[in-house]
Write a protein that holds these residues in place. Structure first.
Motif, PDB file in Angstrom:
ATOM      1  N   ILE A 213      17.275  -2.769  -4.604  1.00 30.04           N
ATOM      2  CA  ILE A 213      16.632  -4.529  -4.178  1.00 30.04           C
ATOM      3  C   ILE A 213      14.990  -4.222  -4.714  1.00 30.04           C
ATOM      4  CG2 ILE A 213      16.237  -5.927  -2.535  1.00 30.04           C
ATOM      5  CD1 ILE A 213      19.268  -5.561  -0.980  1.00 30.04           C
ATOM      6  N   HIS A 214      14.867  -4.896  -5.023  1.00 33.27           N
ATOM      7  CA  HIS A 214      13.532  -4.567  -5.493  1.00 33.27           C
ATOM      8  C   HIS A 214      12.502  -5.843  -3.903  1.00 33.27           C
ATOM      9  CE1 HIS A 214       9.397  -4.131  -7.610  1.00 33.27           C
ATOM     10  NE2 HIS A 214       9.287  -5.592  -7.459  1.00 33.27           N
ATOM     11  N   THR A 215      11.737  -5.339  -3.401  1.00 30.43           N
ATOM     12  CA  THR A 215      10.922  -6.230  -2.434  1.00 30.43           C
ATOM     13  C   THR A 215       9.799  -6.954  -2.940  1.00 30.43           C
ATOM     14  OG1 THR A 215      12.291  -5.748  -0.995  1.00 30.43           O
ATOM     15  CG2 THR A 215      11.300  -6.646  -0.184  1.00 30.43           C
ATOM     16  N   ILE A 216       9.509  -7.665  -2.814  1.00 29.37           N
ATOM     17  CA  ILE A 216       7.751  -7.798  -3.092  1.00 29.37           C
ATOM     18  C   ILE A 216       7.337  -8.937  -1.530  1.00 29.37           C
ATOM     19  CG2 ILE A 216       6.026  -9.310  -4.469  1.00 29.37           C
ATOM     20  CD1 ILE A 216       7.472  -9.316  -6.658  1.00 29.37           C
ATOM     21  N   TYR A 217       6.202  -8.446  -0.881  1.00 33.26           N
ATOM     22  CA  TYR A 217       6.452  -8.823   0.541  1.00 33.26           C
ATOM     23  C   TYR A 217       4.688  -9.110   0.715  1.00 33.26           C
ATOM     24  CZ  TYR A 217       5.515  -4.427   2.124  1.00 33.26           C
ATOM     25  OH  TYR A 217       5.600  -3.457   3.171  1.00 33.26           O
ATOM     26  N   THR A 218       3.910 -10.248   1.212  1.00 33.02           N
ATOM     27  CA  THR A 218       3.032 -10.328   1.499  1.00 33.02           C
ATOM     28  C   THR A 218       2.377 -10.639   2.688  1.00 33.02           C
ATOM     29  OG1 THR A 218       2.821 -12.011  -1.350  1.00 33.02           O
ATOM     30  CG2 THR A 218       1.049 -11.999   0.133  1.00 33.02           C
ATOM     31  N   VAL A 219       1.361 -10.105   2.697  1.00 34.69           N
ATOM     32  CA  VAL A 219       0.887  -9.652   4.576  1.00 34.69           C
ATOM     33  C   VAL A 219      -0.398 -10.329   4.485  1.00 34.69           C
ATOM     34  CG1 VAL A 219       0.165  -8.690   5.911  1.00 34.69           C
ATOM     35  CG2 VAL A 219       2.186  -7.534   5.005  1.00 34.69           C
ATOM     36  N   LYS A 220      -0.845 -11.633   5.736  1.00 34.10           N
ATOM     37  CA  LYS A 220      -1.929 -12.171   5.585  1.00 34.10           C
ATOM     38  C   LYS A 220      -2.516 -11.992   6.947  1.00 34.10           C
ATOM     39  CE  LYS A 220      -4.698 -15.919   5.544  1.00 34.10           C
ATOM     40  NZ  LYS A 220      -4.198 -17.525   4.550  1.00 34.10           N
ATOM     41  N   LYS A 221      -3.353 -10.885   7.135  1.00 32.96           N
ATOM     42  CA  LYS A 221      -3.665 -11.003   8.396  1.00 32.96           C
ATOM     43  C   LYS A 221      -5.206 -11.106   8.597  1.00 32.96           C
ATOM     44  CE  LYS A 221      -0.159  -7.013  10.006  1.00 32.96           C
ATOM     45  NZ  LYS A 221      -0.146  -5.842  10.844  1.00 32.96           N
ATOM     46  N   LEU A 222      -6.055 -11.595   9.497  1.00 32.98           N
ATOM     47  CA  LEU A 222      -6.952 -11.570   9.634  1.00 32.98           C
ATOM     48  C   LEU A 222      -8.150 -12.778   8.573  1.00 32.98           C
ATOM     49  CD1 LEU A 222      -8.055  -8.386  11.504  1.00 32.98           C
ATOM     50  CD2 LEU A 222      -8.223 -10.867  12.097  1.00 32.98           C
ATOM     51  N   GLY A 223      -7.423 -13.007   7.460  1.00 33.49           N
ATOM     52  CA  GLY A 223      -7.670 -13.489   6.462  1.00 33.49           C
ATOM     53  C   GLY A 223      -7.938 -12.482   5.642  1.00 33.49           C
ATOM     54  N   VAL A 224      -7.058 -12.090   5.274  1.00 35.11           N
ATOM     55  CA  VAL A 224      -7.083 -11.041   4.074  1.00 35.11           C
ATOM     56  C   VAL A 224      -5.509 -10.917   3.705  1.00 35.11           C
ATOM     57  CG1 VAL A 224      -6.758  -8.894   3.433  1.00 35.11           C
ATOM     58  CG2 VAL A 224      -8.921  -9.742   5.294  1.00 35.11           C
TER      59      VAL A 224
END
Length: 210
Positions: free
Chosen positions: A177-188
């Motif tokens: 399983i290929h997983t792409i996860y995009t994290v947004k914290k404190l505007g980054v």
């Protein structure tokens, strides 16, 4: 009248002699491991009126210890080839022939058709998602997962805030399983990619800490 009957009889004999053989050879296998699957039923079927399913089995064989099979039959009608698997144990990917994938194979009469059938066993799967440095409701993670046999839709899964979540157990096909996860914290915004292998017959827990 006698001559006419004789002509018809000779015509039928000649026609029967030209009935071509439908012949399929190949292997039922797990494409993740490359191993053949033993004792799987492979059938040749023809369509017919009055049959509840619309198809009648003409010939059937079982794969050997290496997953190999060789099946043939002679009929006036064209035949289709199918593989009968335990749907609770295996996810059917389909027939593989000349780079194409088919759910049902329609082999040509008169020639040997070489085709393999791909299937993989199931494993239990969970995802554990933990925001281990939460900054509040503004934190966001977007997860997109795609598995090796393309049974996942690859839709976006959006979670916000201080996430501490374990999904319910689901049954999924064996494979990566290929997983792409995009994290947004404190505007980054940061994008991560990872691979996770689901093994058959056991619980597989993918952990995503962000």
């Amino acid at each position: 009248m006698k001559n006419l009957r004789l002509i018809i009889l000779l015509f039928l004999i000649a026609s029967c002699g030209k009935v071509l053989k439908t012949h399929v050879k190949g292997k039922v296998l797990n494409p993740v491991t490359g191993q053949g699957i033993e004792n799987v039923r492979v059938i040749l079927q023809k369509s017919g009126s009055g049959i509840p399913s619309g198809l009648k089995t003409v010939e059937a064989v079982y794969t050997d210890a290496g997953g190999n099979f060789d099946i043939s039959a002679r009929t006036l009608k064209g035949l289709t080839a199918s593989v009968v698997l335990d749907v609770n144990e295996y996810y059917s990917i389909g027939w593989q022939k000349d780079g194409e994938v088919y759910s049902i194979l329609s082999p040509k009469k008169g020639n040997v058709t070489n085709a393999d059938f791909h299937a993989v066993p199931f494993g239990d799967y969970q995802i554990s998602i933990i925001n281990n440095s939460c900054n509040g409701v503004g934190d966001t993670i977007v997860i997109i997962a795609q598995n090796e046999v393309n049974s996942f839709l690859g839709n976006e899964w959006v979670l916000g805030g201080c996430v501490n979540k374990i999904t319910a157990v689901s049954e999924v096909p064996m494979g990566n399983i290929h997983t792409i996860y995009t994290v947004k914290k404190l505007g980054v915004t940061t994008v991560y990619e990872t691979d996770f292998m689901v093994q058959p017959g056991q619980l597989n827990v993918q952990v995503i800490n962000y």
